[in-house]
Write a protein that holds these residues in place. Sequence first.
Motif, PDB file in Angstrom:
ATOM      1  N   ARG A  23     -24.001 -34.989  49.496  1.00  0.00           N
ATOM      2  CA  ARG A  23     -23.497 -35.836  48.402  1.00  0.00           C
ATOM      3  C   ARG A  23     -24.452 -35.768  47.214  1.00  0.00           C
ATOM      4  O   ARG A  23     -24.047 -35.620  46.063  1.00  0.00           O
ATOM      5  CB  ARG A  23     -23.383 -37.296  48.857  1.00  0.00           C
ATOM      6  CG  ARG A  23     -22.284 -37.530  49.861  1.00  0.00           C
ATOM      7  CD  ARG A  23     -22.387 -38.895  50.454  1.00  0.00           C
ATOM      8  NE  ARG A  23     -23.635 -39.063  51.185  1.00  0.00           N
ATOM      9  CZ  ARG A  23     -23.982 -40.189  51.802  1.00  0.00           C
ATOM     10  NH1 ARG A  23     -23.206 -41.243  51.747  1.00  0.00           N
ATOM     11  NH2 ARG A  23     -25.112 -40.275  52.459  1.00  0.00           N
ATOM     12  N   VAL A  27     -23.919 -34.259  43.269  1.00  0.00           N
ATOM     13  CA  VAL A  27     -24.267 -35.039  42.076  1.00  0.00           C
ATOM     14  C   VAL A  27     -25.328 -34.302  41.254  1.00  0.00           C
ATOM     15  O   VAL A  27     -25.231 -34.195  40.029  1.00  0.00           O
ATOM     16  CB  VAL A  27     -24.764 -36.443  42.486  1.00  0.00           C
ATOM     17  CG1 VAL A  27     -25.330 -37.174  41.284  1.00  0.00           C
ATOM     18  CG2 VAL A  27     -23.633 -37.232  43.116  1.00  0.00           C
ATOM     19  N   ALA A 139     -18.645 -34.208  52.103  1.00  0.00           N
ATOM     20  CA  ALA A 139     -19.342 -34.888  51.013  1.00  0.00           C
ATOM     21  C   ALA A 139     -18.372 -35.227  49.881  1.00  0.00           C
ATOM     22  O   ALA A 139     -18.437 -36.317  49.301  1.00  0.00           O
ATOM     23  CB  ALA A 139     -20.471 -34.007  50.488  1.00  0.00           C
ATOM     24  N   ARG A 142     -16.415 -38.276  50.769  1.00  0.00           N
ATOM     25  CA  ARG A 142     -17.126 -39.553  50.615  1.00  0.00           C
ATOM     26  C   ARG A 142     -17.374 -39.904  49.160  1.00  0.00           C
ATOM     27  O   ARG A 142     -17.303 -41.066  48.777  1.00  0.00           O
ATOM     28  CB  ARG A 142     -18.462 -39.505  51.344  1.00  0.00           C
ATOM     29  CG  ARG A 142     -18.263 -38.977  52.724  1.00  0.00           C
ATOM     30  CD  ARG A 142     -18.847 -39.780  53.804  1.00  0.00           C
ATOM     31  NE  ARG A 142     -18.474 -39.068  55.025  1.00  0.00           N
ATOM     32  CZ  ARG A 142     -19.005 -39.251  56.194  1.00  0.00           C
ATOM     33  NH1 ARG A 142     -19.926 -40.156  56.344  1.00  0.00           N
ATOM     34  NH2 ARG A 142     -18.618 -38.567  57.236  1.00  0.00           N
ATOM     35  N   LEU A 143     -17.665 -38.863  48.345  1.00  0.00           N
ATOM     36  CA  LEU A 143     -17.919 -39.153  46.934  1.00  0.00           C
ATOM     37  C   LEU A 143     -16.654 -39.655  46.242  1.00  0.00           C
ATOM     38  O   LEU A 143     -16.714 -40.503  45.352  1.00  0.00           O
ATOM     39  CB  LEU A 143     -18.428 -37.899  46.213  1.00  0.00           C
ATOM     40  CG  LEU A 143     -19.898 -37.566  46.435  1.00  0.00           C
ATOM     41  CD1 LEU A 143     -20.235 -36.235  45.778  1.00  0.00           C
ATOM     42  CD2 LEU A 143     -20.796 -38.652  45.889  1.00  0.00           C
ATOM     43  N   SER A 242     -28.879 -40.444  53.674  1.00  0.00           N
ATOM     44  CA  SER A 242     -29.756 -40.037  52.593  1.00  0.00           C
ATOM     45  C   SER A 242     -31.192 -40.370  52.993  1.00  0.00           C
ATOM     46  O   SER A 242     -31.454 -41.396  53.605  1.00  0.00           O
ATOM     47  CB  SER A 242     -29.376 -40.742  51.308  1.00  0.00           C
ATOM     48  OG  SER A 242     -29.207 -42.115  51.563  1.00  0.00           O
TER      49      SER A 242
END
Lengths: 269, 283
Positions: A23, A27, A139, A142-143, A242
């Motif tokens: 994730r 970004v 990812a 989820r984002l 994370s």
Amino acid sequence: MLKDITIGQFFPGNSIIHKLDPRFKIVITLIFIVMLFVGSKFACLAIGALYTFLAIMLSGIPFKMFLKSVKPLLPFLIITALINLFLVGTGDVLWSWKFLKITTGGVNLSVFMLARIVLLIMGSSLLTYTTSPITLTDAIERLLSPLKKLKFPVHELAMMMSIALRFIPTLIEETDKIISAQKARGAEIDSGSFTTRAKNLVSILVPLFVSSFRRADELATAMECRCYNGGDGRTRLRQLKSARRDYVALAVTVFFLAGIIAADKLLPF
Amino acid sequence: MSNIIEIRDLHFSYDTESEKPAEVLKGIDLDIAEGEFVAVLGHNGSGKSTLAKHINAILVPTSGKVLVDGIDTADEGRLFELRQRAGMVFQNPDNQIVSSIVEEDVAFGLENLGVPYEEMRQRVDDALRAVNMYEYRLHSPSQLSGGQKQRVAIAGIIAMRPRCIILDEPTAMLDPQGRKEVLAAVHMLNREHGITIILITHYMDEAAQCGRVVVMDKGRVVLDDKPERVFSQVDTLKKIRLDVPQVTELAWELKKAGCDISPEIISEEECVEALVRLLGVRP
């Protein structure tokens, strides 16, 4: 023959870049793109290049793989450079012939754009080189999950992507079998004129589609039998966690972004 | 022991709306006790797969009733509860594996049921160990053999902790080695975990290893007994185009020729023993 195809060009590894939370990687890649486009001076690009090469070194993937990633886009790059070279008319004239002329402004801009696009390709390749497609899908799911509130089918899209990834090797194997079967019946697939080959392709695609529909039907039944009911109330085996390194990576990226913005404001070129 | 599956006067037709509905199941009554290992035999089109699909409500009866662990399969409100208790393994291992990573595929059913992470991890690992596939947990299914893929599919079902598993010709697409692996796993689940097994098959030797054999023909149950007694009905089986194990046929032919031999022979060892006795020699 078809078995060697790699999808998403993932290079498994154990570097710090590989280990980053996917994730964060997505970004960070987005920030990286902003980073390349926010400045209009060569100094900004130099900082962007430093960032890109630093990340590539950390990933432990050979540099020539990144050059390879640029290769398919070479014609596009050349055209962009030529358009900039001839059509930008600012600065001193260096060379002219009839209506064509090359100016210092044109040279500057075409080199600048070229470097910017090459960095962009290399930097974003790093994402797909160091993240497996399935993790990437996860990812993205989820984002995008806040979009669920707007009734956007995030889970369904991710499920479709991951099933597609799951079935690529299966379908490749199947295509291989069909090709052999049709060749055994005398179909010309590797020879003949372009149109005959294109026509013969139909004899491969039709059985492939028919069997895909059958597979889809069976898979849907099997999924229902295992209580699949869409995304609501699902838990996941794969946990994305994370760690400190993710925040550090994000901070470093933001720091570079700030550096580029400052350079753009303060430096003359 | 109580019955885990009770089927009462089950009729099923495809295309009930059309003028001539094709009736596939014509009145089936069947009770299966908890912990049994039942083989369902039948020729193509005998309705054996259709029957299997009724047990976990992929199909619901046109008339009659199917109860699994006390749950009526027609009760849509308890569909997930039912499917968790009666898991289904299909013929083609490729078309029932959802994920690109073995352990995630095994977790698929648990994810759907919303099992919390810690418990899911434990159950996935247990299921993979039970079918002897733990060391392959991070592999991609495309790297596995047919027998291994089918065992992964079985692990995906047992992770849901079902009380009964229906296997619809699970070995039909496998090589002999794969067949052996899958059958060994299924027998182990029945023996050690007490899971009721319903094995739909057309291999006689697979059926011979089960505790009970149900033979179907044209939508009806024709025979339902212990394997040795079912296979001794060679005439009936031949009439519905089913083979019997080689040794059973040999014994049957000998009996027909006037020899004093029991037709209830299903294994090679039994056959050797009987022949030795018949011939009066020592092996």
